[in-house]
Design an enzyme around this catalytic site. Structure first.
Site, PDB file in Angstrom:
ATOM      1  N   HIS A 123       0.883  -1.292  -0.087  1.00 31.08           N
ATOM      2  CA  HIS A 123      -0.186  -0.040  -0.161  1.00 31.08           C
ATOM      3  C   HIS A 123       0.927   1.278  -0.102  1.00 31.08           C
ATOM      4  O   HIS A 123       2.007   1.272   0.530  1.00 31.08           O
ATOM      5  CB  HIS A 123      -0.840   0.070   1.357  1.00 31.08           C
ATOM      6  CG  HIS A 123      -1.840   1.137   1.434  1.00 31.08           C
ATOM      7  ND1 HIS A 123      -1.617   2.222   1.957  1.00 31.08           N
ATOM      8  CD2 HIS A 123      -3.233   1.031   1.145  1.00 31.08           C
ATOM      9  CE1 HIS A 123      -3.009   3.176   1.912  1.00 31.08           C
ATOM     10  NE2 HIS A 123      -3.738   2.099   1.662  1.00 31.08           N
ATOM     11  N   ASP A 199       3.144  -4.626   8.089  1.00 30.38           N
ATOM     12  CA  ASP A 199       1.997  -3.777   7.802  1.00 30.38           C
ATOM     13  C   ASP A 199       0.805  -4.951   7.881  1.00 30.38           C
ATOM     14  O   ASP A 199       0.589  -5.494   6.888  1.00 30.38           O
ATOM     15  CB  ASP A 199       1.922  -3.233   6.345  1.00 30.38           C
ATOM     16  CG  ASP A 199       0.759  -2.423   6.139  1.00 30.38           C
ATOM     17  OD1 ASP A 199      -0.228  -2.420   6.889  1.00 30.38           O
ATOM     18  OD2 ASP A 199       0.670  -1.697   5.074  1.00 30.38           O
ATOM     19  N   GLN A 202      -4.451  -5.393   7.011  1.00 29.96           N
ATOM     20  CA  GLN A 202      -5.524  -6.172   6.361  1.00 29.96           C
ATOM     21  C   GLN A 202      -5.643  -7.669   7.163  1.00 29.96           C
ATOM     22  O   GLN A 202      -6.410  -8.370   6.981  1.00 29.96           O
ATOM     23  CB  GLN A 202      -5.124  -6.350   5.111  1.00 29.96           C
ATOM     24  CG  GLN A 202      -5.286  -5.241   3.931  1.00 29.96           C
ATOM     25  CD  GLN A 202      -6.793  -4.654   3.902  1.00 29.96           C
ATOM     26  OE1 GLN A 202      -7.766  -5.518   4.109  1.00 29.96           O
ATOM     27  NE2 GLN A 202      -6.994  -3.246   3.597  1.00 29.96           N
ATOM     28  N   LYS A 225     -10.371  -0.615  10.690  1.00 26.99           N
ATOM     29  CA  LYS A 225     -10.721  -1.741   9.844  1.00 26.99           C
ATOM     30  C   LYS A 225     -11.075  -2.780  10.706  1.00 26.99           C
ATOM     31  O   LYS A 225     -11.395  -4.100  10.169  1.00 26.99           O
ATOM     32  CB  LYS A 225      -9.297  -2.098   8.996  1.00 26.99           C
ATOM     33  CG  LYS A 225      -9.119  -0.851   7.759  1.00 26.99           C
ATOM     34  CD  LYS A 225      -8.043  -1.494   6.854  1.00 26.99           C
ATOM     35  CE  LYS A 225      -7.232  -0.244   6.364  1.00 26.99           C
ATOM     36  NZ  LYS A 225      -7.991   0.257   5.045  1.00 26.99           N
ATOM     37  N   CYS A 367      -4.826   2.681  -3.608  1.00 26.23           N
ATOM     38  CA  CYS A 367      -3.649   3.022  -3.098  1.00 26.23           C
ATOM     39  C   CYS A 367      -2.314   1.970  -3.036  1.00 26.23           C
ATOM     40  O   CYS A 367      -1.750   1.866  -2.291  1.00 26.23           O
ATOM     41  CB  CYS A 367      -3.767   3.340  -1.427  1.00 26.23           C
ATOM     42  SG  CYS A 367      -4.832   4.631  -1.232  1.00 26.23           S
TER      43      CYS A 367
HETATM   44  C1  LIG Z   1      -2.447  -2.705   3.641  1.00 25.55           C
HETATM   45  C2  LIG Z   1      -2.767  -1.380   3.979  1.00 25.55           C
HETATM   46  N1  LIG Z   1      -1.664  -0.741   4.549  1.00 25.55           N
HETATM   47  C3  LIG Z   1      -1.980   0.540   5.034  1.00 25.55           C
HETATM   48  C4  LIG Z   1      -3.243   1.154   5.165  1.00 25.55           C
HETATM   49  C5  LIG Z   1      -3.405   2.767   5.566  1.00 25.55           C
HETATM   50  O1  LIG Z   1      -4.564   2.470   6.346  1.00 25.55           O
HETATM   51  P1  LIG Z   1      -4.936   3.910   7.161  1.00 25.55           P
HETATM   52  O2  LIG Z   1      -5.531   4.344   5.992  1.00 25.55           O
HETATM   53  O3  LIG Z   1      -6.189   3.298   8.259  1.00 25.55           O
HETATM   54  O4  LIG Z   1      -4.055   4.603   7.750  1.00 25.55           O
HETATM   55  C6  LIG Z   1      -4.380   0.427   4.472  1.00 25.55           C
HETATM   56  C7  LIG Z   1      -5.463   1.106   4.184  1.00 25.55           C
HETATM   57  O5  LIG Z   1      -6.227   0.652   3.199  1.00 25.55           O
HETATM   58  C8  LIG Z   1      -3.990  -0.988   3.835  1.00 25.55           C
HETATM   59  O6  LIG Z   1      -5.075  -1.689   3.465  1.00 25.55           O
END
Ligand SMILES: Cc1ncc(COP(=O)(O)O)c(C=O)c1O
Length: 408
Positions: A123, A199, A202, A225, A367
């Site tokens: 992401h 990270d 998900q 989430k 993203c």
């Molecule tokens: C894999 C992953 N990392 C990071 C993020 C960023 O999360 P946030 O927008 O809650 O900071 C997301 C959000 O969709 C994500 O799916």
């Protein structure tokens, strides 16, 4: 006792909401999840009956609020099996957690001649902060590519990690649904002397997380989430690492002493929590963790594997070659997130037609623009499910896609 997921769905008031008098089919949980009554109620109750500042004032109400806030930290620590709640830092979201890693750990440890390793399925939140620092410090970013079946291609991992100081990777792709072998990736990072940064945005909401069993060094995830409110994220890191890291933001709450010529930091984890935190939201996250723990994360995972099987069959039996699902076919290797192309209809058009049926999917680059380029798509439509999703959500998607076929 096995969980009745049909009853559990009734705990989510938004899912009973109707648009134009008709039910809604929410398939955007990889984006953000709905909230159960217990989370909504805990936040409302706290604001009505217990609201107070934390960590500053000493009257009883404030002390109770501090205890509730720290109680939520303890719940999060147990949920991910951290050694201690000192290792759990509350942030604004996973994006801020990852920026904190880069700006604190990265800034202190990376310079010219150094390298870090990321993957092609990250992401932007786990790409751009590193690129920002790399521009300034001149270290190299190396990339783990994908296999043709949407897994990480680990054949050259040892070579990529040689001399690298960090390996930062997602535990589950938000586009492909691919679940990565976190244990193996952490072990490979450590064998090369690199720090393993996960990270977990998900995967933490969808399956059991055990940072000790993973042998990870850092983990970032977001409350919103995982049935909790927006406005809170978590950075977990091993205590030794947090101890050695400089503070990210300065201000109240993160100091033990300030003089005109210097300051000293507060104890962990407060050293990383400058300013008034999202008190109410942290309380809400604590309630979300209680809720998920009561359901049981293995039950959540089992339910989602059933949904993956159901959705895969329903979509491919009805649409065959008209639908291309970008992601692993084996349900054990994927989460309940389906990015797809439907004929040659633009994903935004797909989502617009689905919207007319109250079927909510996300269309776009999710993203993850580098990944989209690699899989050869500008955008995809993405249907993503969670513990409250059911077969009627999938049926509604399948039916509404029929309308896309008719219109385009
Ligand atoms: C894999 C992953 N990392 C990071 C993020 C960023 O999360 P946030 O927008 O809650 O900071 C997301 C959000 O969709 C994500 O799916």
């Amino acid at each position: 006792m096995s969980i009745n997921f049909a009853t559990l769905r009734n705990e989510f008031p938004m899912l009973a909401h109707r648009v134009d008098g008709k039910p809604i089919y929410y398939l955007d949980s990889a984006n953000t999840s709905h909230k159960p009554n217990c989370v909504i109620d805990s936040m409302a109750r706290f604001m009505r009956e217990s609201y107070s500042p934390i960590g500053r004032s000493s009257y009883r109400l404030a002390a109770d609020a501090s205890t509730a806030y720290e109680g939520a930290r303890g719940k999060v620590a147990r949920f991910i099996n951290a050694r201690s709640s000192r290792e759990v830092v509350f942030t604004k979201n996973a994006t801020e957690s990852l920026n904190m890693v880069v700006q604190s750990w990265g800034r202190a440890n990376l310079g010219e001649g150094d390298a870090i390793v990321l993957t092609h399925m990250e992401h932007h939140a786990n790409i751009v902060p590193w690129q920002m620092l790399a521009k300034e410090k001149g270290f190299e970013i190396r990339w783990v590519p994908l296999t043709s079946d949407f897994q990480l291609d680990l054949s050259s991992l040892d070579q990529l990690l040689r001399g690298a100081k960090a390996f930062a990777f997602t535990s589950m792709s938000n586009v492909l649904g691919t679940i990565n072998p976190v244990n193996e990736l952490c072990a490979a990072a450590h064998a090369a002397g690199a720090v393993a940064i996960v990270d977990g945005c998900q995967s933490v909401p969808h399956m059991a997380t055990d940072v000790q069993q993973w042998n990870a060094d850092m983990l970032a995830f977001s409350s919103h989430k995982m049935c909790g409110p927006t406005g809170v994220g978590v950075l977990w890191a091993r205590e030794e690492l947090l101890d050695a890291m400089p503070p990210f933001l300065g201000g109240g709450g993160m100091i033990s002493e300030v003089r005109l010529d210097d300051f000293t930091c507060a104890e962990l984890p407060h050293k990383f929590e400058a300013g008034t935190p999202a008190i109410v939201e942290v309380i809400g996250l604590g309630a979300a963790v209680d809720f998920l723990s009561q359901v049981g994360m293995s039950e959540v995972r089992r339910h989602e594997i059933d949904l993956v099987n159901y959705a895969y069959r329903a979509l491919t039996e009805r649409y065959g070659d008209d639908i291309t699902i970008h992601g692993p076919t084996n349900p054990e290797l994927r989460g309940a997130t389906f990015s797809f192309a439907f004929r040659d209809v633009h994903p935004h058009d797909v989502s617009q037609v689905l919207d007319q049926h109250n079927v909510y999917v996300r269309a776009g680059h999710h993203c993850a623009k580098p990944l989209m380029r690699i899989i050869g798509a500008n955008a995809t439509a993405r249907a993503s499910m969670y513990l409250y999703s059911n077969e009627s959500d999938v049926d509604a998607l399948v039916e509404a896609l029929g309308d896309v076929s008719t219109i385009f």
